[in-house]
Motif scaffolding. Structure first.
Motif, PDB file in Angstrom:
ATOM      1  N   ARG A 139      60.706  70.269   7.897  1.00  0.00           N
ATOM      2  CA  ARG A 139      61.654  71.604   7.191  1.00  0.00           C
ATOM      3  C   ARG A 139      62.185  72.082   8.490  1.00  0.00           C
ATOM      4  NH1 ARG A 139      58.123  73.421   2.015  1.00  0.00           N
ATOM      5  NH2 ARG A 139      59.210  71.669   0.703  1.00  0.00           N
ATOM      6  N   SER A 140      63.652  72.273   8.420  1.00  0.00           N
ATOM      7  CA  SER A 140      64.013  72.779   9.374  1.00  0.00           C
ATOM      8  C   SER A 140      65.324  73.873   9.024  1.00  0.00           C
ATOM      9  CB  SER A 140      64.906  71.583  10.391  1.00  0.00           C
ATOM     10  OG  SER A 140      65.713  70.890   9.741  1.00  0.00           O
ATOM     11  N   VAL A 141      65.613  74.866   9.867  1.00  0.00           N
ATOM     12  CA  VAL A 141      66.853  75.724   9.792  1.00  0.00           C
ATOM     13  C   VAL A 141      67.556  75.629  10.751  1.00  0.00           C
ATOM     14  CG1 VAL A 141      67.525  78.112   9.330  1.00  0.00           C
ATOM     15  CG2 VAL A 141      65.295  77.235   8.271  1.00  0.00           C
ATOM     16  N   ARG A 142      68.985  75.331  10.646  1.00  0.00           N
ATOM     17  CA  ARG A 142      69.786  75.121  11.721  1.00  0.00           C
ATOM     18  C   ARG A 142      71.191  76.110  11.551  1.00  0.00           C
ATOM     19  NH1 ARG A 142      66.110  72.881  13.718  1.00  0.00           N
ATOM     20  NH2 ARG A 142      66.012  70.874  14.136  1.00  0.00           N
ATOM     21  N   SER A 143      71.355  76.859  12.618  1.00  0.00           N
ATOM     22  CA  SER A 143      72.297  77.834  12.684  1.00  0.00           C
ATOM     23  C   SER A 143      73.842  77.177  13.381  1.00  0.00           C
ATOM     24  CB  SER A 143      71.784  79.002  13.569  1.00  0.00           C
ATOM     25  OG  SER A 143      73.132  79.979  13.886  1.00  0.00           O
ATOM     26  N   ASN A 144      74.636  77.347  12.525  1.00  0.00           N
ATOM     27  CA  ASN A 144      76.000  76.972  13.041  1.00  0.00           C
ATOM     28  C   ASN A 144      76.833  77.961  13.728  1.00  0.00           C
ATOM     29  OD1 ASN A 144      75.442  74.439  11.744  1.00  0.00           O
ATOM     30  ND2 ASN A 144      76.234  75.395   9.859  1.00  0.00           N
ATOM     31  N   GLY A 145      76.450  79.141  13.593  1.00  0.00           N
ATOM     32  CA  GLY A 145      76.829  80.371  14.083  1.00  0.00           C
ATOM     33  C   GLY A 145      76.341  81.339  15.107  1.00  0.00           C
ATOM     34  N   GLY A 146      75.132  81.041  15.390  1.00  0.00           N
ATOM     35  CA  GLY A 146      74.396  81.673  16.307  1.00  0.00           C
ATOM     36  C   GLY A 146      73.852  83.070  15.668  1.00  0.00           C
ATOM     37  N   ILE A 147      73.849  82.996  14.377  1.00  0.00           N
ATOM     38  CA  ILE A 147      73.288  84.225  13.753  1.00  0.00           C
ATOM     39  C   ILE A 147      71.639  84.077  13.507  1.00  0.00           C
ATOM     40  CG2 ILE A 147      73.277  85.160  11.460  1.00  0.00           C
ATOM     41  CD1 ILE A 147      75.831  84.233  10.635  1.00  0.00           C
ATOM     42  N   ALA A 148      70.935  83.147  13.567  1.00  0.00           N
ATOM     43  CA  ALA A 148      69.515  82.837  13.537  1.00  0.00           C
ATOM     44  C   ALA A 148      69.089  81.744  14.640  1.00  0.00           C
ATOM     45  CB  ALA A 148      69.093  82.598  11.945  1.00  0.00           C
ATOM     46  N   ALA A 149      67.898  81.791  14.843  1.00  0.00           N
ATOM     47  CA  ALA A 149      67.334  80.976  15.711  1.00  0.00           C
ATOM     48  C   ALA A 149      67.129  79.463  14.887  1.00  0.00           C
ATOM     49  CB  ALA A 149      65.971  81.528  16.487  1.00  0.00           C
ATOM     50  N   ASP A 150      67.151  78.357  15.616  1.00  0.00           N
ATOM     51  CA  ASP A 150      66.820  77.128  15.103  1.00  0.00           C
ATOM     52  C   ASP A 150      65.139  76.978  14.972  1.00  0.00           C
ATOM     53  OD1 ASP A 150      69.439  76.448  14.875  1.00  0.00           O
ATOM     54  OD2 ASP A 150      69.230  74.715  16.498  1.00  0.00           O
ATOM     55  N   LEU A 151      64.733  76.537  13.651  1.00  0.00           N
ATOM     56  CA  LEU A 151      63.378  76.724  13.298  1.00  0.00           C
ATOM     57  C   LEU A 151      63.049  75.351  12.546  1.00  0.00           C
ATOM     58  CD1 LEU A 151      63.332  79.986  11.373  1.00  0.00           C
ATOM     59  CD2 LEU A 151      62.456  79.594  13.652  1.00  0.00           C
ATOM     60  N   ALA A 152      61.960  74.972  12.954  1.00  0.00           N
ATOM     61  CA  ALA A 152      61.395  73.526  12.462  1.00  0.00           C
ATOM     62  C   ALA A 152      60.147  73.604  12.201  1.00  0.00           C
ATOM     63  CB  ALA A 152      61.697  72.495  13.414  1.00  0.00           C
ATOM     64  N   GLU A 153      59.455  73.093  11.021  1.00  0.00           N
ATOM     65  CA  GLU A 153      58.041  73.276  10.617  1.00  0.00           C
ATOM     66  C   GLU A 153      57.857  71.688   9.951  1.00  0.00           C
ATOM     67  OE1 GLU A 153      55.166  75.180  10.521  1.00  0.00           O
ATOM     68  OE2 GLU A 153      55.966  76.838  11.429  1.00  0.00           O
ATOM     69  N   THR A 154      56.798  71.049  10.420  1.00  0.00           N
ATOM     70  CA  THR A 154      56.167  70.007   9.722  1.00  0.00           C
ATOM     71  C   THR A 154      55.044  70.345   8.743  1.00  0.00           C
ATOM     72  OG1 THR A 154      56.839  68.429  11.602  1.00  0.00           O
ATOM     73  CG2 THR A 154      55.057  67.677   9.864  1.00  0.00           C
ATOM     74  N   ALA A 155      55.274  70.485   7.409  1.00  0.00           N
ATOM     75  CA  ALA A 155      54.365  70.918   6.536  1.00  0.00           C
ATOM     76  C   ALA A 155      53.788  69.911   5.561  1.00  0.00           C
ATOM     77  CB  ALA A 155      55.184  71.688   5.702  1.00  0.00           C
ATOM     78  N   PHE A 156      52.679  69.991   5.104  1.00  0.00           N
ATOM     79  CA  PHE A 156      51.931  69.419   3.892  1.00  0.00           C
ATOM     80  C   PHE A 156      52.594  69.756   2.760  1.00  0.00           C
ATOM     81  CE2 PHE A 156      48.602  69.382   0.685  1.00  0.00           C
ATOM     82  CZ  PHE A 156      48.671  68.053   0.336  1.00  0.00           C
ATOM     83  N   VAL A 157      53.069  69.102   1.571  1.00  0.00           N
ATOM     84  CA  VAL A 157      53.645  69.401   0.544  1.00  0.00           C
ATOM     85  C   VAL A 157      52.789  68.702  -0.627  1.00  0.00           C
ATOM     86  CG1 VAL A 157      55.930  69.801   1.348  1.00  0.00           C
ATOM     87  CG2 VAL A 157      55.355  67.442   0.785  1.00  0.00           C
ATOM     88  N   TYR A 158      52.698  69.328  -1.752  1.00  0.00           N
ATOM     89  CA  TYR A 158      52.277  68.636  -2.876  1.00  0.00           C
ATOM     90  C   TYR A 158      53.118  69.433  -4.327  1.00  0.00           C
ATOM     91  CZ  TYR A 158      50.187  73.310  -3.081  1.00  0.00           C
ATOM     92  OH  TYR A 158      49.821  74.681  -3.066  1.00  0.00           O
ATOM     93  N   GLY A 159      52.793  68.411  -5.338  1.00  0.00           N
ATOM     94  CA  GLY A 159      53.425  68.728  -6.488  1.00  0.00           C
ATOM     95  C   GLY A 159      53.003  68.032  -7.593  1.00  0.00           C
TER      96      GLY A 159
END
Length: 227
Positions: A139-159
């Motif tokens: 799971r990642s968050v990517r900034s195209n305009g420098g508003i927020a830092a790039d983030l990434a997590e490898t997560a266990f998911v279930y459902g």
């Protein structure tokens, strides 16, 4: 778990033979972040992830004498994040693998070695199933305009969820499906500073991303000798 493991699972999936049954699913994801961060020592709701779309691909196999069916599945989801009301300059991406198990409670003893292709009888009896799955996701968050830092997590998911197979022909089964998937959010390890300037982790292990999914699955059967 890391990106190398995730890519290995994708490579293993792509190496499966496609001479029998495989399929694709598209879903509309209603995303909900459950968690609160601290920014400079004060509570602050984490940036919401907008609703978005997901594409999945799966391979299909089942137990020989019981209607318990298995779908190793890879998926990709995307959405925008309106950080600080600045427009969709930040994006969310979810890239993962889940092992889906479908149980048909009204046709548990059915012995057809296929999905609902050419089945006889009421569609609800033959086609209704309950689904459960574990998985992992990058799971990642990517900034195209420098508003927020790039983030990434490898997560266990279930459902889990429910679906209804509708046999269109010997070649094709369509399945309306509704599921829920839960796992750590990409903000879980986000770091900033508290009121004294000390680095702190904004998220925590309780920060969860819940995705309510509504979709349609198409499963194809190419082993014509079993029609």
């Amino acid at each position: 778990m890391n990106r190398t493991l995730l890519l290995s699972l994708f490579a293993a999936f792509l190496s499966l033979p496609l001479t029998a049954q495989f399929g694709v699913t598209t879903t509309y994801n209603i995303n909900n972040i459950n968690g609160e961060a601290l920014v400079d020592g004060l509570p602050y709701d984490v940036f919401p992830i907008d609703n978005g779309y997901e594409i999945q691909a799966h391979y299909w196999f089942r137990l020989p004498n019981k209607r318990i069916e298995f779908q190793p599945t890879v998926f990709y989801a995307g959405a925008s994040i309106d950080a600080f009301n600045a427009g969709p300059a930040v994006t969310f991406q979810d890239f993962g693998f889940q092992f889906e198990v479908n149980v048909y409670p009204f046709d548990f003893g059915g012995d057809c070695g296929c999905p609902t292709f050419g089945k006889q009888g009421p569609k609800l009896e033959k086609g209704f199933f309950v689904q459960l799955f574990p998985g992992i996701a990058r799971r990642s968050v990517r900034s195209n305009g420098g508003i927020a830092a790039d983030l990434a997590e490898t997560a266990f998911v279930y459902g889990g969820g429910i679906g209804l197979d509708i046999g269109v022909s010997n070649l094709l089964t369509l399945t309306p499906i509704a599921t829920v998937r839960r796992g750590r959010s990409p903000y879980a390890s986000l770091k900033s500073t508290d009121g004294t300037g000390n680095p702190v982790t904004l998220g925590n292990d309780n920060d969860q991303l819940m995705s309510y999914q509504l979709g349609i699955q198409a499963t194809f059967r190419f082993d014509k000798k079993r029609y």
